[in-house]
Design a protein around this motif. Structure first.
Motif, mmCIF file in Angstrom:
data_model
loop_
_atom_site.group_PDB
_atom_site.id
_atom_site.type_symbol
_atom_site.label_atom_id
_atom_site.label_comp_id
_atom_site.label_asym_id
_atom_site.label_seq_id
_atom_site.Cartn_x
_atom_site.Cartn_y
_atom_site.Cartn_z
ATOM 1 N N LYS A 130 -4.386 -4.525 -5.990
ATOM 2 C CA LYS A 130 -4.169 -3.654 -7.144
ATOM 3 C C LYS A 130 -5.435 -2.878 -7.509
ATOM 4 C CE LYS A 130 -4.994 -7.046 -10.766
ATOM 5 N NZ LYS A 130 -4.423 -7.772 -11.880
ATOM 6 N N GLU A 131 -6.599 -3.362 -7.081
ATOM 7 C CA GLU A 131 -7.847 -2.642 -7.334
ATOM 8 C C GLU A 131 -7.929 -1.339 -6.548
ATOM 9 O OE1 GLU A 131 -11.397 -5.064 -7.140
ATOM 10 O OE2 GLU A 131 -10.235 -6.824 -7.728
ATOM 11 N N LEU A 132 -7.100 -1.208 -5.498
ATOM 12 C CA LEU A 132 -7.090 -0.002 -4.680
ATOM 13 C C LEU A 132 -6.157 1.070 -5.245
ATOM 14 C CD1 LEU A 132 -6.872 -1.661 -1.161
ATOM 15 C CD2 LEU A 132 -8.907 -0.697 -2.244
ATOM 16 N N VAL A 133 -5.304 0.687 -6.195
ATOM 17 C CA VAL A 133 -4.333 1.615 -6.768
ATOM 18 C C VAL A 133 -5.041 2.476 -7.805
ATOM 19 C CG1 VAL A 133 -2.165 1.818 -8.042
ATOM 20 C CG2 VAL A 133 -2.459 -0.012 -6.362
ATOM 21 N N ASP A 134 -4.865 3.795 -7.678
ATOM 22 C CA ASP A 134 -5.495 4.727 -8.645
ATOM 23 C C ASP A 134 -4.827 4.684 -9.985
ATOM 24 O OD1 ASP A 134 -5.994 7.132 -6.055
ATOM 25 O OD2 ASP A 134 -7.392 5.650 -6.814
ATOM 26 N N LEU A 190 0.831 -1.209 0.000
ATOM 27 C CA LEU A 190 0.000 0.000 0.000
ATOM 28 C C LEU A 190 0.864 1.257 0.000
ATOM 29 C CD1 LEU A 190 -2.774 -1.098 2.522
ATOM 30 C CD2 LEU A 190 -2.943 -0.999 0.025
ATOM 31 N N LYS A 191 1.931 1.260 0.792
ATOM 32 C CA LYS A 191 2.832 2.415 0.821
ATOM 33 C C LYS A 191 3.523 2.616 -0.524
ATOM 34 C CE LYS A 191 3.999 2.602 5.728
ATOM 35 N NZ LYS A 191 5.090 2.501 6.720
ATOM 36 N N GLU A 192 4.024 1.535 -1.111
ATOM 37 C CA GLU A 192 4.730 1.640 -2.384
ATOM 38 C C GLU A 192 3.840 2.137 -3.509
ATOM 39 O OE1 GLU A 192 6.443 -2.218 -3.067
ATOM 40 O OE2 GLU A 192 8.098 -1.849 -1.664
ATOM 41 N N HIS A 193 2.534 1.885 -3.397
ATOM 42 C CA HIS A 193 1.594 2.312 -4.439
ATOM 43 C C HIS A 193 0.802 3.547 -4.032
ATOM 44 C CE1 HIS A 193 2.568 -1.787 -5.720
ATOM 45 N NE2 HIS A 193 2.343 -1.317 -6.938
ATOM 46 N N ASN A 194 1.264 4.212 -2.972
ATOM 47 C CA ASN A 194 0.654 5.469 -2.517
ATOM 48 C C ASN A 194 -0.841 5.354 -2.250
ATOM 49 O OD1 ASN A 194 3.133 6.943 -2.629
ATOM 50 N ND2 ASN A 194 2.898 6.974 -4.853
ATOM 51 N N VAL A 195 -1.236 4.226 -1.671
ATOM 52 C CA VAL A 195 -2.629 4.024 -1.303
ATOM 53 C C VAL A 195 -2.773 4.451 0.159
ATOM 54 C CG1 VAL A 195 -4.490 2.345 -0.988
ATOM 55 C CG2 VAL A 195 -2.895 2.096 -2.904
#
Length: 60
Positions: free
Chosen positions: A56-60, A6-11
Protein backbone atom coordinates in the motif's frame (compact mmCIF):
# COMPACT_ATOMS: atom_id res chain seq x y z
CA UNK A 1 -1.68 -11.93 -5.80
CA UNK A 2 1.04 -9.28 -5.77
CA UNK A 3 0.73 -8.64 -9.49
CA UNK A 4 -3.06 -8.41 -9.19
CA UNK A 5 -2.76 -5.96 -6.28
CA UNK A 6 -0.41 -3.71 -8.24
CA UNK A 7 -2.65 -3.78 -11.31
CA UNK A 8 -5.81 -3.08 -9.31
CA UNK A 9 -4.15 -0.07 -7.68
CA UNK A 10 -2.64 1.23 -10.93
CA UNK A 11 0.92 0.86 -9.69
CA UNK A 12 3.26 0.64 -12.70
CA UNK A 13 5.71 -2.26 -12.55
CA UNK A 14 8.10 -4.26 -14.66
CA UNK A 15 7.66 -8.00 -14.38
CA UNK A 16 10.72 -10.22 -14.58
CA UNK A 17 9.60 -13.82 -14.93
CA UNK A 18 12.16 -16.22 -13.44
CA UNK A 19 10.70 -19.13 -15.39
CA UNK A 20 11.18 -17.42 -18.74
CA UNK A 21 14.35 -15.54 -17.78
CA UNK A 22 16.35 -17.66 -15.31
CA UNK A 23 19.13 -15.08 -15.04
CA UNK A 24 16.80 -13.09 -12.78
CA UNK A 25 16.51 -16.05 -10.42
CA UNK A 26 20.30 -16.15 -10.19
CA UNK A 27 20.39 -12.42 -9.45
CA UNK A 28 17.81 -12.79 -6.67
CA UNK A 29 19.73 -15.68 -5.13
CA UNK A 30 22.94 -13.65 -5.20
CA UNK A 31 21.16 -10.91 -3.27
CA UNK A 32 20.06 -13.43 -0.63
CA UNK A 33 16.38 -13.79 -1.57
CA UNK A 34 14.96 -17.28 -1.15
CA UNK A 35 11.36 -16.79 -2.29
CA UNK A 36 9.32 -14.82 -4.77
CA UNK A 37 7.76 -12.47 -5.55
CA UNK A 38 10.22 -9.72 -4.76
CA UNK A 39 9.04 -6.16 -5.32
CA UNK A 40 11.87 -3.66 -5.55
CA UNK A 41 11.50 0.09 -5.46
CA UNK A 42 14.17 2.77 -5.30
CA UNK A 43 12.57 4.47 -2.29
CA UNK A 44 12.00 1.53 0.07
CA UNK A 45 13.30 -1.88 1.11
CA UNK A 46 12.34 -4.86 -1.08
CA UNK A 47 8.98 -6.50 -0.38
CA UNK A 48 9.16 -10.30 -0.36
CA UNK A 49 5.96 -12.30 -0.79
CA UNK A 50 2.42 -10.97 -0.93
CA UNK A 51 2.43 -8.16 1.63
CA UNK A 52 -0.55 -5.85 1.08
CA UNK A 53 0.43 -3.87 4.20
CA UNK A 54 3.77 -2.98 2.56
CA UNK A 55 2.44 -2.75 -1.00
CA UNK A 56 0.00 0.00 0.00
CA UNK A 57 3.02 2.30 0.39
CA UNK A 58 3.46 2.11 -3.40
CA UNK A 59 -0.09 3.35 -4.09
CA UNK A 60 -0.24 7.07 -4.92
Amino acid sequence: MTKRYLKEHNVPFEERNINQQPQYLDALKQQGFQSVPVVMNTTMDPIVGFRPDSLKELVD
